[in-house]
Scaffold this active site. Structure first.
Site, PDB file in Angstrom:
ATOM      1  N   GLU A 102      63.103  42.477  35.618  1.00 25.14           N
ATOM      2  CA  GLU A 102      64.540  42.093  35.873  1.00 25.14           C
ATOM      3  C   GLU A 102      64.389  40.253  35.654  1.00 25.14           C
ATOM      4  OE1 GLU A 102      67.429  41.680  36.366  1.00 25.14           O
ATOM      5  OE2 GLU A 102      68.126  43.080  38.135  1.00 25.14           O
ATOM      6  N   ASP A 103      65.464  39.584  35.443  1.00 28.14           N
ATOM      7  CA  ASP A 103      65.597  38.210  35.365  1.00 28.14           C
ATOM      8  C   ASP A 103      65.510  37.705  36.636  1.00 28.14           C
ATOM      9  OD1 ASP A 103      68.025  39.424  36.127  1.00 28.14           O
ATOM     10  OD2 ASP A 103      69.065  38.481  34.589  1.00 28.14           O
ATOM     11  N   ILE A 104      66.606  38.066  37.340  1.00 25.87           N
ATOM     12  CA  ILE A 104      66.668  37.266  38.898  1.00 25.87           C
ATOM     13  C   ILE A 104      67.275  38.148  39.759  1.00 25.87           C
ATOM     14  CG2 ILE A 104      68.818  36.369  38.411  1.00 25.87           C
ATOM     15  CD1 ILE A 104      68.220  33.549  39.535  1.00 25.87           C
ATOM     16  N   ASP A 106      68.920  38.090  43.339  1.00 25.43           N
ATOM     17  CA  ASP A 106      69.677  37.293  44.253  1.00 25.43           C
ATOM     18  C   ASP A 106      69.834  37.838  45.494  1.00 25.43           C
ATOM     19  OD1 ASP A 106      71.387  35.722  45.411  1.00 25.43           O
ATOM     20  OD2 ASP A 106      73.168  35.932  44.104  1.00 25.43           O
ATOM     21  N   ASP A 161      72.941  33.739  32.461  1.00 30.40           N
ATOM     22  CA  ASP A 161      74.050  33.292  31.744  1.00 30.40           C
ATOM     23  C   ASP A 161      75.111  32.791  33.062  1.00 30.40           C
ATOM     24  OD1 ASP A 161      74.711  36.061  32.808  1.00 30.40           O
ATOM     25  OD2 ASP A 161      76.717  35.740  31.628  1.00 30.40           O
TER      26      ASP A 161
HETATM   27  P1  IMP Z   1      71.565  40.782  43.220  1.00 31.25           P
HETATM   28  O1  IMP Z   1      71.900  42.325  43.052  1.00 31.25           O
HETATM   29  O2  IMP Z   1      72.356  40.088  44.109  1.00 31.25           O
HETATM   30  O3  IMP Z   1      70.165  40.671  43.427  1.00 31.25           O
HETATM   31  O4  IMP Z   1      72.035  40.181  41.669  1.00 31.25           O
HETATM   32  C1  IMP Z   1      71.203  40.173  40.933  1.00 31.25           C
HETATM   33  C2  IMP Z   1      71.949  39.868  39.412  1.00 31.25           C
HETATM   34  O5  IMP Z   1      72.909  38.953  39.586  1.00 31.25           O
HETATM   35  C3  IMP Z   1      71.049  39.301  38.285  1.00 31.25           C
HETATM   36  O6  IMP Z   1      70.586  40.514  37.722  1.00 31.25           O
HETATM   37  C4  IMP Z   1      71.823  38.634  37.570  1.00 31.25           C
HETATM   38  O7  IMP Z   1      72.309  38.992  36.407  1.00 31.25           O
HETATM   39  C5  IMP Z   1      73.028  38.038  38.369  1.00 31.25           C
HETATM   40  N1  IMP Z   1      72.436  36.734  38.990  1.00 31.25           N
HETATM   41  C6  IMP Z   1      72.459  36.443  40.431  1.00 31.25           C
HETATM   42  N2  IMP Z   1      72.332  35.009  40.612  1.00 31.25           N
HETATM   43  C7  IMP Z   1      72.420  34.452  39.492  1.00 31.25           C
HETATM   44  C8  IMP Z   1      72.314  33.166  38.804  1.00 31.25           C
HETATM   45  O8  IMP Z   1      71.813  32.043  39.380  1.00 31.25           O
HETATM   46  N3  IMP Z   1      72.428  33.074  37.539  1.00 31.25           N
HETATM   47  C9  IMP Z   1      72.610  33.869  36.342  1.00 31.25           C
HETATM   48  N4  IMP Z   1      72.827  35.154  37.067  1.00 31.25           N
HETATM   49  C10 IMP Z   1      72.598  35.434  38.399  1.00 31.25           C
END
Ligand code: IMP
Length: 181
Positions: A102-104, A106, A161
């Site tokens: 995964e990239d990030i 959150d 992005d």
């Molecule tokens: P989560 O489900 O809240 O953990 O969100 C994860 C997804 O949200 C990642 O795979 C990204 O696509 C997007 N995302 C969350 N934070 C960022 C950020 O700061 N920059 C770009 N994409 C983000």
């Protein structure tokens, strides 16, 4: 860094810092899977494609790559955590040693959905590898390989992005809050 785009506040991670951390992660994965025949890296599109490309070229053990793409319902700011698959794997992963790339992370809801979805397909083992982590409210899924913890701001570059912009920057930068608020 000269010529920073006007949408960007500051550079958080330079290309060199990112690349040396990826090397460390690759060495750890090589150790952990030294006794296995091969590993399957599953890159989560679009954000992880640059990380996956660098990690897979660094990795000195037999491995294959595949991809999934998932989408949250609604936009990121208002997402209620519901996730759906919009592109699935090309091959079954039964009895394979799988790492989700995964990239990030959150809130963690995307990774949790993916983890449950892939676990259900009976891989021999399942681990997670994410380059960046932000606040991560839900901690049900372990982050086995983690690159960097980041502040809770919107970051772009190195695959990440904002509305499909800034994704191909070689560094990670903080987006100015007035751009997304
Ligand atoms: P989560 O489900 O809240 O953990 O969100 C994860 C997804 O949200 C990642 O795979 C990204 O696509 C997007 N995302 C969350 N934070 C960022 C950020 O700061 N920059 C770009 N994409 C983000």
């Amino acid at each position: 860094m000269t010529n920073l785009h006007p949408d960007l506040d500051r550079v958080i991670l330079s290309p060199d810092v990112i690349q040396s951390r990826i090397k460390e992660i690759a060495r750890q994965i090589e150790k952990d899977y030294a006794d296995e025949e091969r590993v399957v890296l599953i890159g989560i599109l679009k954000g992880a494609f640059i990380f996956l490309a660098d990690l897979s070229r660094e990795l000195q053990i037999p491995h294959m790559v595949d991809f999934m793409s998932v989408s949250s319902y609604g936009d990121t700011a208002t997402s209620n955590g519901a996730v759906r698959v919009i592109l699935d794997l090309r091959k079954p992963i039964k009895n394979e040693h799988v790492i989700i790339v995964e990239d990030i992370v959150d809130t963690g809801s995307t990774l949790e959905y993916l983890y449950r979805n892939l676990k259900w397909r009976n891989p021999a083992s399942l681990r997670t590898c994410t380059l960046f982590q932000k606040k991560r409210e839900s901690k049900e899924v372990p982050l086995d390989y983690l690159g960097f913890e980041l502040p809770d701001v919107w970051v772009v570059g190195y695959g990440l992005d904002y509305a499909d912009t800034h994704r191909t920057l070689p560094y990670v930068a903080e987006l100015k809050s007035e751009v997304y608020e």
